[in-house]
Design a protein around this motif. Structure first.
Motif, PDB file in Angstrom:
ATOM      1  N   TYR A  28       0.841  -1.192   0.000  1.00  0.00           N
ATOM      2  CA  TYR A  28       0.000   0.000   0.000  1.00  0.00           C
ATOM      3  C   TYR A  28       0.874   1.239   0.000  1.00  0.00           C
ATOM      4  O   TYR A  28       1.885   1.309   0.665  1.00  0.00           O
ATOM      5  CB  TYR A  28      -0.986   0.004   1.179  1.00  0.00           C
ATOM      6  CG  TYR A  28      -0.369  -0.165   2.542  1.00  0.00           C
ATOM      7  CD1 TYR A  28      -0.054   0.950   3.319  1.00  0.00           C
ATOM      8  CD2 TYR A  28      -0.096  -1.419   3.056  1.00  0.00           C
ATOM      9  CE1 TYR A  28       0.502   0.802   4.572  1.00  0.00           C
ATOM     10  CE2 TYR A  28       0.463  -1.572   4.311  1.00  0.00           C
ATOM     11  CZ  TYR A  28       0.763  -0.453   5.064  1.00  0.00           C
ATOM     12  OH  TYR A  28       1.318  -0.601   6.305  1.00  0.00           O
ATOM     13  N   SER A  29       0.486   2.155  -0.855  1.00  0.00           N
ATOM     14  CA  SER A  29       1.129   3.454  -0.974  1.00  0.00           C
ATOM     15  C   SER A  29      -0.017   4.444  -1.142  1.00  0.00           C
ATOM     16  O   SER A  29      -0.830   4.570  -0.236  1.00  0.00           O
ATOM     17  CB  SER A  29       2.079   3.467  -2.170  1.00  0.00           C
ATOM     18  OG  SER A  29       2.684   4.740  -2.293  1.00  0.00           O
ATOM     19  N   ASP A  30      -0.140   5.080  -2.316  1.00  0.00           N
ATOM     20  CA  ASP A  30      -1.320   5.903  -2.564  1.00  0.00           C
ATOM     21  C   ASP A  30      -2.566   5.019  -2.570  1.00  0.00           C
ATOM     22  O   ASP A  30      -3.631   5.425  -2.131  1.00  0.00           O
ATOM     23  CB  ASP A  30      -1.211   6.639  -3.905  1.00  0.00           C
ATOM     24  CG  ASP A  30      -0.073   7.648  -3.916  1.00  0.00           C
ATOM     25  OD1 ASP A  30       0.307   8.133  -2.830  1.00  0.00           O
ATOM     26  OD2 ASP A  30       0.446   7.940  -5.002  1.00  0.00           O
ATOM     27  N   ASN A  31      -2.426   3.809  -3.084  1.00  0.00           N
ATOM     28  CA  ASN A  31      -3.489   2.809  -3.128  1.00  0.00           C
ATOM     29  C   ASN A  31      -2.905   1.484  -2.673  1.00  0.00           C
ATOM     30  O   ASN A  31      -1.700   1.335  -2.554  1.00  0.00           O
ATOM     31  CB  ASN A  31      -4.028   2.651  -4.561  1.00  0.00           C
ATOM     32  CG  ASN A  31      -4.649   3.930  -5.068  1.00  0.00           C
ATOM     33  OD1 ASN A  31      -5.589   4.440  -4.481  1.00  0.00           O
ATOM     34  ND2 ASN A  31      -4.113   4.464  -6.147  1.00  0.00           N
ATOM     35  N   SER A  61       3.479   7.308  -0.593  1.00  0.00           N
ATOM     36  CA  SER A  61       2.795   7.594   0.659  1.00  0.00           C
ATOM     37  C   SER A  61       2.450   6.304   1.383  1.00  0.00           C
ATOM     38  O   SER A  61       2.840   5.219   0.963  1.00  0.00           O
ATOM     39  CB  SER A  61       1.518   8.408   0.380  1.00  0.00           C
ATOM     40  OG  SER A  61       0.599   7.624  -0.358  1.00  0.00           O
ATOM     41  N   THR A  62       1.726   6.429   2.485  1.00  0.00           N
ATOM     42  CA  THR A  62       1.352   5.263   3.275  1.00  0.00           C
ATOM     43  C   THR A  62      -0.146   5.324   3.555  1.00  0.00           C
ATOM     44  O   THR A  62      -0.575   5.897   4.543  1.00  0.00           O
ATOM     45  CB  THR A  62       2.128   5.241   4.613  1.00  0.00           C
ATOM     46  OG1 THR A  62       3.518   5.327   4.322  1.00  0.00           O
ATOM     47  CG2 THR A  62       1.847   3.976   5.383  1.00  0.00           C
ATOM     48  N   ASN A  63      -0.917   4.746   2.653  1.00  0.00           N
ATOM     49  CA  ASN A  63      -2.370   4.701   2.808  1.00  0.00           C
ATOM     50  C   ASN A  63      -2.717   3.430   3.588  1.00  0.00           C
ATOM     51  O   ASN A  63      -3.141   2.427   3.023  1.00  0.00           O
ATOM     52  CB  ASN A  63      -3.043   4.724   1.434  1.00  0.00           C
ATOM     53  CG  ASN A  63      -4.543   4.844   1.532  1.00  0.00           C
ATOM     54  OD1 ASN A  63      -5.136   4.649   2.588  1.00  0.00           O
ATOM     55  ND2 ASN A  63      -5.179   5.151   0.418  1.00  0.00           N
ATOM     56  N   MET A  65      -5.112   2.683   5.589  1.00  0.00           N
ATOM     57  CA  MET A  65      -6.502   2.232   5.528  1.00  0.00           C
ATOM     58  C   MET A  65      -6.740   1.372   4.286  1.00  0.00           C
ATOM     59  O   MET A  65      -7.392   0.326   4.360  1.00  0.00           O
ATOM     60  CB  MET A  65      -7.468   3.423   5.536  1.00  0.00           C
ATOM     61  CG  MET A  65      -8.937   2.995   5.528  1.00  0.00           C
ATOM     62  SD  MET A  65      -9.397   1.875   6.874  1.00  0.00           S
ATOM     63  CE  MET A  65      -9.507   3.008   8.220  1.00  0.00           C
ATOM     64  N   ALA A  66      -6.201   1.771   3.145  1.00  0.00           N
ATOM     65  CA  ALA A  66      -6.366   0.968   1.928  1.00  0.00           C
ATOM     66  C   ALA A  66      -5.704  -0.393   2.103  1.00  0.00           C
ATOM     67  O   ALA A  66      -6.243  -1.413   1.668  1.00  0.00           O
ATOM     68  CB  ALA A  66      -5.767   1.696   0.722  1.00  0.00           C
TER      69      ALA A  66
END
Length: 94
Positions: A28-31, A61-63, A65-66
């Protein structure tokens, strides 16, 4: 002792699984994306899992929740019958 996350995951987790176990990997990053669908941990499956883990690279990034949502969705797809879920030890590693 493992020096990086991928070494830790390979050495301490994947190598400890046996042929009756399955492993899946989600990044997981942006998604979030499934980079390894449920794979049986026989010799070829472990090799494939470790190669997949080795291919992971940091992204933007570190999403979280996704990643969690995708992880829980994967739990719905565990190989075997629904009755087997009660006897399995499921781990979600964040």
């Amino acid at each position: 002792m493992a020096e990086s996350f991928d070494e830790l995951f390979e050495v301490d987790i994947v190598s400890s699984l046996d042929e009756n176990d399955h492993v899946a990997v989600i990044t997981y990053s942006d998604n979030a994306k499934v980079i390894l669908d449920w794979t049986r941990c026989e010799a070829g499956g472990k090799t494939h899992a470790m190669a997949t883990i080795d291919s992971m690279r940091p992204e933007r990034s570190t999403n979280l929740m996704a990643g969690l949502v995708s992880g829980f969705d994967m739990m719905k797809k565990v190989p075997g019958s629904n009755d087997d879920l009660q006897t399995l030890s499921l781990n979600l590693i964040v």
